[in-house]
Each structure stands twice: as structure tokens, then as C-alpha cells.
Design a protein around this motif. Structure first.
Motif, PDB file in Angstrom:
ATOM      1  N   HIS A 193       0.819  -1.217   0.000  1.00  0.00           N
ATOM      2  CA  HIS A 193       0.000   0.000   0.000  1.00  0.00           C
ATOM      3  C   HIS A 193       0.853   1.267   0.000  1.00  0.00           C
ATOM      4  O   HIS A 193       0.335   2.357  -0.121  1.00  0.00           O
ATOM      5  N   LYS A 194       2.137   1.120   0.120  1.00  0.00           N
ATOM      6  CA  LYS A 194       3.041   2.271   0.198  1.00  0.00           C
ATOM      7  C   LYS A 194       3.585   2.631  -1.184  1.00  0.00           C
ATOM      8  O   LYS A 194       3.586   1.826  -2.101  1.00  0.00           O
ATOM      9  N   THR A 195       4.110   3.835  -1.290  1.00  0.00           N
ATOM     10  CA  THR A 195       4.764   4.280  -2.516  1.00  0.00           C
ATOM     11  C   THR A 195       6.026   3.442  -2.720  1.00  0.00           C
ATOM     12  O   THR A 195       6.823   3.304  -1.793  1.00  0.00           O
ATOM     13  N   PRO A 196       6.242   2.874  -3.916  1.00  0.00           N
ATOM     14  CA  PRO A 196       7.462   2.098  -4.169  1.00  0.00           C
ATOM     15  C   PRO A 196       8.708   2.969  -3.974  1.00  0.00           C
ATOM     16  O   PRO A 196       8.669   4.190  -4.161  1.00  0.00           O
ATOM     17  N   LEU A 197       9.814   2.341  -3.608  1.00  0.00           N
ATOM     18  CA  LEU A 197      11.037   3.051  -3.243  1.00  0.00           C
ATOM     19  C   LEU A 197      11.537   3.998  -4.326  1.00  0.00           C
ATOM     20  O   LEU A 197      11.827   5.161  -4.053  1.00  0.00           O
ATOM     21  N   ARG A 198      11.648   3.532  -5.559  1.00  0.00           N
ATOM     22  CA  ARG A 198      12.158   4.394  -6.632  1.00  0.00           C
ATOM     23  C   ARG A 198      11.282   5.634  -6.788  1.00  0.00           C
ATOM     24  O   ARG A 198      11.752   6.753  -6.890  1.00  0.00           O
ATOM     25  N   ARG A 199       9.981   5.430  -6.756  1.00  0.00           N
ATOM     26  CA  ARG A 199       9.043   6.561  -6.886  1.00  0.00           C
ATOM     27  C   ARG A 199       9.138   7.488  -5.669  1.00  0.00           C
ATOM     28  O   ARG A 199       9.090   8.706  -5.814  1.00  0.00           O
ATOM     29  N   ALA A 200       9.314   6.918  -4.490  1.00  0.00           N
ATOM     30  CA  ALA A 200       9.445   7.732  -3.278  1.00  0.00           C
ATOM     31  C   ALA A 200      10.679   8.629  -3.366  1.00  0.00           C
ATOM     32  O   ALA A 200      10.618   9.816  -3.045  1.00  0.00           O
ATOM     33  N   TYR A 201      11.807   8.048  -3.808  1.00  0.00           N
ATOM     34  CA  TYR A 201      13.022   8.850  -3.976  1.00  0.00           C
ATOM     35  C   TYR A 201      12.766  10.000  -4.947  1.00  0.00           C
ATOM     36  O   TYR A 201      13.085  11.148  -4.691  1.00  0.00           O
ATOM     37  N   HIS A 202      12.187   9.669  -6.107  1.00  0.00           N
ATOM     38  CA  HIS A 202      11.984  10.685  -7.128  1.00  0.00           C
ATOM     39  C   HIS A 202      10.966  11.735  -6.697  1.00  0.00           C
ATOM     40  O   HIS A 202      11.161  12.930  -6.943  1.00  0.00           O
ATOM     41  N   LEU A 203       9.879  11.318  -6.048  1.00  0.00           N
ATOM     42  CA  LEU A 203       8.898  12.296  -5.562  1.00  0.00           C
ATOM     43  C   LEU A 203       9.539  13.235  -4.544  1.00  0.00           C
ATOM     44  O   LEU A 203       9.311  14.448  -4.582  1.00  0.00           O
ATOM     45  N   GLN A 204      10.341  12.667  -3.653  1.00  0.00           N
ATOM     46  CA  GLN A 204      10.946  13.471  -2.597  1.00  0.00           C
ATOM     47  C   GLN A 204      11.996  14.430  -3.159  1.00  0.00           C
ATOM     48  O   GLN A 204      11.974  15.615  -2.879  1.00  0.00           O
ATOM     49  N   CYS A 205      12.912  13.910  -3.938  1.00  0.00           N
ATOM     50  CA  CYS A 205      14.040  14.715  -4.431  1.00  0.00           C
ATOM     51  C   CYS A 205      13.633  15.631  -5.583  1.00  0.00           C
ATOM     52  O   CYS A 205      13.747  16.851  -5.481  1.00  0.00           O
ATOM     53  N   VAL A 206      13.169  15.047  -6.667  1.00  0.00           N
ATOM     54  CA  VAL A 206      12.811  15.838  -7.844  1.00  0.00           C
ATOM     55  C   VAL A 206      11.634  16.763  -7.516  1.00  0.00           C
ATOM     56  O   VAL A 206      11.610  17.923  -7.945  1.00  0.00           O
ATOM     57  N   GLY A 207      10.701  16.266  -6.720  1.00  0.00           N
ATOM     58  CA  GLY A 207       9.560  17.090  -6.327  1.00  0.00           C
ATOM     59  C   GLY A 207       9.997  18.360  -5.613  1.00  0.00           C
ATOM     60  O   GLY A 207       9.494  19.450  -5.882  1.00  0.00           O
ATOM     61  N   CYS A 208      10.957  18.235  -4.707  1.00  0.00           N
ATOM     62  CA  CYS A 208      11.470  19.400  -3.990  1.00  0.00           C
ATOM     63  C   CYS A 208      12.227  20.326  -4.943  1.00  0.00           C
ATOM     64  O   CYS A 208      12.083  21.549  -4.883  1.00  0.00           O
ATOM     65  N   HIS A 209      13.020  19.751  -5.835  1.00  0.00           N
ATOM     66  CA  HIS A 209      13.770  20.563  -6.802  1.00  0.00           C
ATOM     67  C   HIS A 209      12.813  21.356  -7.695  1.00  0.00           C
ATOM     68  O   HIS A 209      13.053  22.525  -7.991  1.00  0.00           O
ATOM     69  N   GLU A 210      11.723  20.709  -8.126  1.00  0.00           N
ATOM     70  CA  GLU A 210      10.744  21.408  -8.965  1.00  0.00           C
ATOM     71  C   GLU A 210      10.048  22.511  -8.171  1.00  0.00           C
ATOM     72  O   GLU A 210       9.857  23.617  -8.667  1.00  0.00           O
ATOM     73  N   LYS A 211       9.676  22.197  -6.939  1.00  0.00           N
ATOM     74  CA  LYS A 211       8.949  23.161  -6.104  1.00  0.00           C
ATOM     75  C   LYS A 211       9.793  24.393  -5.792  1.00  0.00           C
ATOM     76  O   LYS A 211       9.296  25.517  -5.835  1.00  0.00           O
ATOM     77  N   THR A 212      11.084  24.181  -5.521  1.00  0.00           N
ATOM     78  CA  THR A 212      11.946  25.307  -5.156  1.00  0.00           C
ATOM     79  C   THR A 212      12.595  25.970  -6.369  1.00  0.00           C
ATOM     80  O   THR A 212      13.143  27.062  -6.253  1.00  0.00           O
TER      81      THR A 212
END
Length: 137
Positions: free
Chosen positions: A101-120
Motif C-alpha cells: 500500500h506504500k509508494t514504491p522506493l524508486r518513486r518515493a526517492y523521485h517524488l521526494q528529491c525531484v519534487g522538492c527541486h521542482e517546487k523550489t
């Protein structure tokens, strides 16, 4: 007469050595994201110098990246530093029913890292900017 070392003494010596040596391998020594959970790497490990990144990004709150979880939702106030991402995010969720039920690891890394880079609007966005070969490979 030959002296032998007690197995208990050796165990305690080894344990105390781990207590002193393991902190040396903390996140301050981190230069790439751990890719051990992935059985077959598709790209080189992502370059990531933990302390240098946080200093440059002016991040002081561990919860900005090391989020915890409350009622199934990301909770930055409930931090998880010291816990590997793979403990909660499976590299292959289909093989780990308790993490399906959790976000898969690769997607979690990308959401966390790339998501922050896009947001900032700062930091790498293209694959090769993070996943470039390093001297360790």
C-alpha cells in the motif's frame, strides 16, 4: 600455559567497537543514495552528499526529507531519520505484502528529491544530473 580469550569478552569487544565505528559511517559521510535494495540497477547510484546538500539548501529540519507517517499520510512532524527509506518503501512492493500500500522506493526517492527541486526551482531535474557515474563505481 596458554591463555585463551573468553568468547563473551570477544563479543563485548566487538560490540563496543561497532558502537564507536558505526557513527563514522553516518549521513555526513554519504556521497550516493543507497541502491542496495534494488536487485538490478538501471542507472548509477544518485550522487548525494547529505550534509553539503542540506547546507547549500539551507535545510535544518530533518522532517523536510525524513518524513514519518500518521494515519497513512506523510507527516514531516513525525520524522524518520536513521530509518532507511527501504524499511517503509519496498523496491518491489508486489514481493512485500506489508508494503504494497506504500509508494514504491524508486518513486518515493523521485517524488521526494525531484519534487522538492521542482517546487523550489533549484537542484537537478534531469536523470543524468543525479545518476552520473562516480569514482566509487
Amino acid at each position: 600455559m596458554r591463555r585463551t580469550t573468553s568468547p563473551l569478552l570477544l563479543f563485548l569487544l566487538g560490540l563496543s567497537l561497532l558502537v564507536w565505528v558505526l557513527p563514522a559511517f553516518s549521513q555526513s559521510d554519504m556521497v550516493v543514495v543507497n541502491r542496495d535494495p534494488f536487485p538490478k540497477a538501471q542507472r548509477p547510484a544518485a550522487k548525494f552528499e547529505h550534509d553539503a546538500h542540506n547546507e547549500k539548501a539551507k535545510l535544518e529540519d530533518c522532517g523536510a526529507c525524513h518524513h514519518g507517517e500518521t494515519d497513512g499520510k506523510m507527516d514531516p512532524a513525525n520524522t524518520s531519520e536513521g530509518t532507511p527509506c527501504a524499511d517503509c518503501h519496498a523496491a518491489n512492493p508486489a514481493a512485500d505484502p506489508k508494503l504494497q500500500h506504500k509508494t514504491p522506493l524508486r518513486r518515493a526517492y523521485h517524488l521526494q528529491c525531484v519534487g522538492c527541486h521542482e517546487k523550489t526551482g533549484k537542484g537537478p531535474l534531469a536523470c543524468g544530473q543525479c545518476h552520473a557515474p562516480t569514482a566509487q563505481e
